[in-house]
Design a protein around this motif. Sequence first.
Motif, PDB file in Angstrom:
ATOM      1  N   SER A 107       0.821  -1.212   0.000  1.00 11.34           N
ATOM      2  CA  SER A 107       0.000   0.000   0.000  1.00 11.34           C
ATOM      3  C   SER A 107       0.858   1.265   0.000  1.00 11.34           C
ATOM      4  O   SER A 107       0.419   2.327  -0.415  1.00 11.34           O
ATOM      5  CB  SER A 107      -0.949   0.004   1.199  1.00 11.34           C
ATOM      6  N   LEU A 108       2.102   1.150   0.455  1.00  7.66           N
ATOM      7  CA  LEU A 108       2.970   2.332   0.489  1.00  7.66           C
ATOM      8  C   LEU A 108       3.681   2.576  -0.848  1.00  7.66           C
ATOM      9  O   LEU A 108       4.242   3.642  -1.074  1.00  7.66           O
ATOM     10  CB  LEU A 108       4.026   2.177   1.591  1.00  7.66           C
ATOM     11  N   ARG A 109       3.674   1.545  -1.676  1.00  6.09           N
ATOM     12  CA  ARG A 109       4.434   1.651  -2.928  1.00  6.09           C
ATOM     13  C   ARG A 109       3.896   2.754  -3.842  1.00  6.09           C
ATOM     14  O   ARG A 109       4.627   3.352  -4.593  1.00  6.09           O
ATOM     15  CB  ARG A 109       4.410   0.296  -3.644  1.00  6.09           C
ATOM     16  N   ALA A 110       2.607   3.036  -3.781  1.00  6.98           N
ATOM     17  CA  ALA A 110       2.022   4.092  -4.616  1.00  6.98           C
ATOM     18  C   ALA A 110       0.860   4.728  -3.855  1.00  6.98           C
ATOM     19  O   ALA A 110       0.391   4.149  -2.870  1.00  6.98           O
ATOM     20  CB  ALA A 110       1.509   3.468  -5.921  1.00  6.98           C
ATOM     21  N   ALA A 111       0.471   5.903  -4.344  1.00  9.76           N
ATOM     22  CA  ALA A 111      -0.663   6.576  -3.682  1.00  9.76           C
ATOM     23  C   ALA A 111      -1.937   5.781  -3.965  1.00  9.76           C
ATOM     24  O   ALA A 111      -2.126   5.263  -5.054  1.00  9.76           O
ATOM     25  CB  ALA A 111      -0.793   7.992  -4.222  1.00  9.76           C
ATOM     26  N   ARG A 112      -2.756   5.557  -2.915  1.00  7.87           N
ATOM     27  CA  ARG A 112      -3.990   4.762  -3.071  1.00  7.87           C
ATOM     28  C   ARG A 112      -5.205   5.596  -2.732  1.00  7.87           C
ATOM     29  O   ARG A 112      -5.104   6.644  -2.068  1.00  7.87           O
ATOM     30  CB  ARG A 112      -3.983   3.552  -2.123  1.00  7.87           C
ATOM     31  N   SER A 113      -6.310   5.021  -3.082  1.00 14.93           N
ATOM     32  CA  SER A 113      -7.567   5.695  -2.727  1.00 14.93           C
ATOM     33  C   SER A 113      -7.873   5.388  -1.262  1.00 14.93           C
ATOM     34  O   SER A 113      -7.314   4.461  -0.676  1.00 14.93           O
ATOM     35  CB  SER A 113      -8.713   5.164  -3.606  1.00 14.93           C
ATOM     36  N   ALA A 114      -8.738   6.189  -0.701  1.00 16.94           N
ATOM     37  CA  ALA A 114      -9.121   5.986   0.714  1.00 16.94           C
ATOM     38  C   ALA A 114      -9.685   4.597   0.922  1.00 16.94           C
ATOM     39  O   ALA A 114      -9.386   3.940   1.921  1.00 16.94           O
ATOM     40  CB  ALA A 114     -10.142   7.044   1.130  1.00 16.94           C
ATOM     41  N   ASP A 115     -10.447   4.090  -0.032  1.00 15.97           N
ATOM     42  CA  ASP A 115     -11.044   2.734   0.071  1.00 15.97           C
ATOM     43  C   ASP A 115      -9.973   1.655   0.129  1.00 15.97           C
ATOM     44  O   ASP A 115     -10.056   0.709   0.914  1.00 15.97           O
ATOM     45  CB  ASP A 115     -11.943   2.482  -1.148  1.00 15.97           C
ATOM     46  N   ALA A 116      -8.958   1.850  -0.765  1.00 19.69           N
ATOM     47  CA  ALA A 116      -7.865   0.858  -0.807  1.00 19.69           C
ATOM     48  C   ALA A 116      -7.139   0.825   0.531  1.00 19.69           C
ATOM     49  O   ALA A 116      -6.794  -0.252   1.057  1.00 19.69           O
ATOM     50  CB  ALA A 116      -6.897   1.197  -1.935  1.00 19.69           C
ATOM     51  N   TYR A 117      -6.894   2.035   1.101  1.00 15.88           N
ATOM     52  CA  TYR A 117      -6.220   2.079   2.410  1.00 15.88           C
ATOM     53  C   TYR A 117      -7.066   1.386   3.474  1.00 15.88           C
ATOM     54  O   TYR A 117      -6.577   0.649   4.308  1.00 15.88           O
ATOM     55  CB  TYR A 117      -5.965   3.530   2.839  1.00 15.88           C
TER      56      TYR A 117
END
Length: 471
Positions: A276-286
């Motif tokens: 999850s830290l490798r790229a910016a994610r959406s709030a849902d993904a987090y």
Amino acid sequence: MTLRLLPLSIRTRLSLWYGGVLLGILLVFSMVGYSVLHFGLIQDLDASLLTVAQVLRDANVSAGGPASEAEVETILRELLGAEFYTKFFRFLDPEGRPAPPPARPGSQPLLLSPHARANAIRGRETFETVRIAGSDEDVRLLTVPIVRDGRVTRIVQVGMSFQRADAALRRYVKALVVLIPLGVALATVGGALIARTALRPVDEMARAARRITAEDLGQRISLRGTGDELDRLAETLNEMLGRLAATFTEMRRFAADAAHELRTPLTALKGGIEVSLRAARSADAYRQVLTSSLEEVERLIRLAEDLLLLSRSAAGPESPRGRVELEPLLLELFDVGVRLAQGTGVSVRLNDVTPATVRGDALALHRAVLNLIENAVKYTPAGGKVELSLATEDGHASLAVQDTGIGIAPEDAGRIFEPFLRLDAARARETGGAGLGLAIARAIVLAHGGTLALRSEPGAGSSFVVRLPLA
Ligand code: ADP
């Protein structure tokens, strides 16, 4: 200031005891010997005195009147030889007055005690030990009456010096003064040597035991093959080492298994976070990552709690050993079982229940039986049933959890209670167990002085029976 005694070795103590006891025995024997010798010497003196008195009396009587001194001396010298001169003698009349022959020149005056005189008048002889006036020499004195025609005509007194007897006794004491310490010293040294030889194997065993560390518990103390106490001690120590080695191996395996169990959720956690830290994610993904991380964290917490519970259970019940009513405990667990089985198609039933009271920790016992019920529900397919029962027999309460589940193969029955053991890892992982449930249950039951037995048939179901001593 307090005086602190140096700790003495067994060898020294044995030697001192040996020497002390021997000294005591020798002293008692010497004293008895001294008394016997003393008594014997007096007896000898008395016998000699009696002979002399007899001779004097006979000489006096056969002479038909007062024998002359020369006559008496001649007879005595003939009879007794040189010994005669260590003796004193005199004749007295019945009143105790000296009678002829008068005392030899140089001979000490002898005493006639009232007691001896009274005895003589009654015709009896008397032995006495008296001290001669003006000297510090003791004399054994014999007073004998001479009776003629039923009348005491004279009294003979014969004395004999104690010098010879004293000299013999002194020689005896001198010999003892030299021999006793010598004997005790020799015996103590001998005792020390024997003790050293006898205890040498103990020193060797101590050295061997010191060499064995926790890291090489495989080593053993060598036996001498004599089959004696020391060999038995070595055997006992070796058996203890064997048990320690087994416990250490178990502990190492337990630590490795625990580390392994911890690593799996931690690796999953780390992987999820890294991705999850490798790229910016959406709030849902987090949220998704966090949710699955939370699951792993909960698993870790459960595992940590189970590990803690297992080590505490093995150490014994925490709360003071109160009385635990098993019937209400089982009814409560039945309710929990029914709830657990909801939606699984497994029916939970309560069979015969006999009231029973045991001693222990109610919370711990609750936990132990709950683990068994959880397993029974978990490993019973839909349509099966789980039955609970409580009975008493032979002073024991038997609490049984029986299921019609998948069962356990006989070869697995022995190791099923080991920590982290799952017979089917994939299936168990699915059900969320870490393989500690049965280990915890068994540790609790053992700490309560009971047993946990398993009867199972693969495919037909299993039955776990907790047996606890009744209160
Ligand atoms: P878990 O948390 O995996 O259930 P347990 O120590 O409670 O760990 O059980 C160890 C293993 O024993 C389980 O993984 C399972 O394979 C087996 N087992 C325990 N109870 C039963 C049962 N009632 N029927 C069949 N198998 C069982």
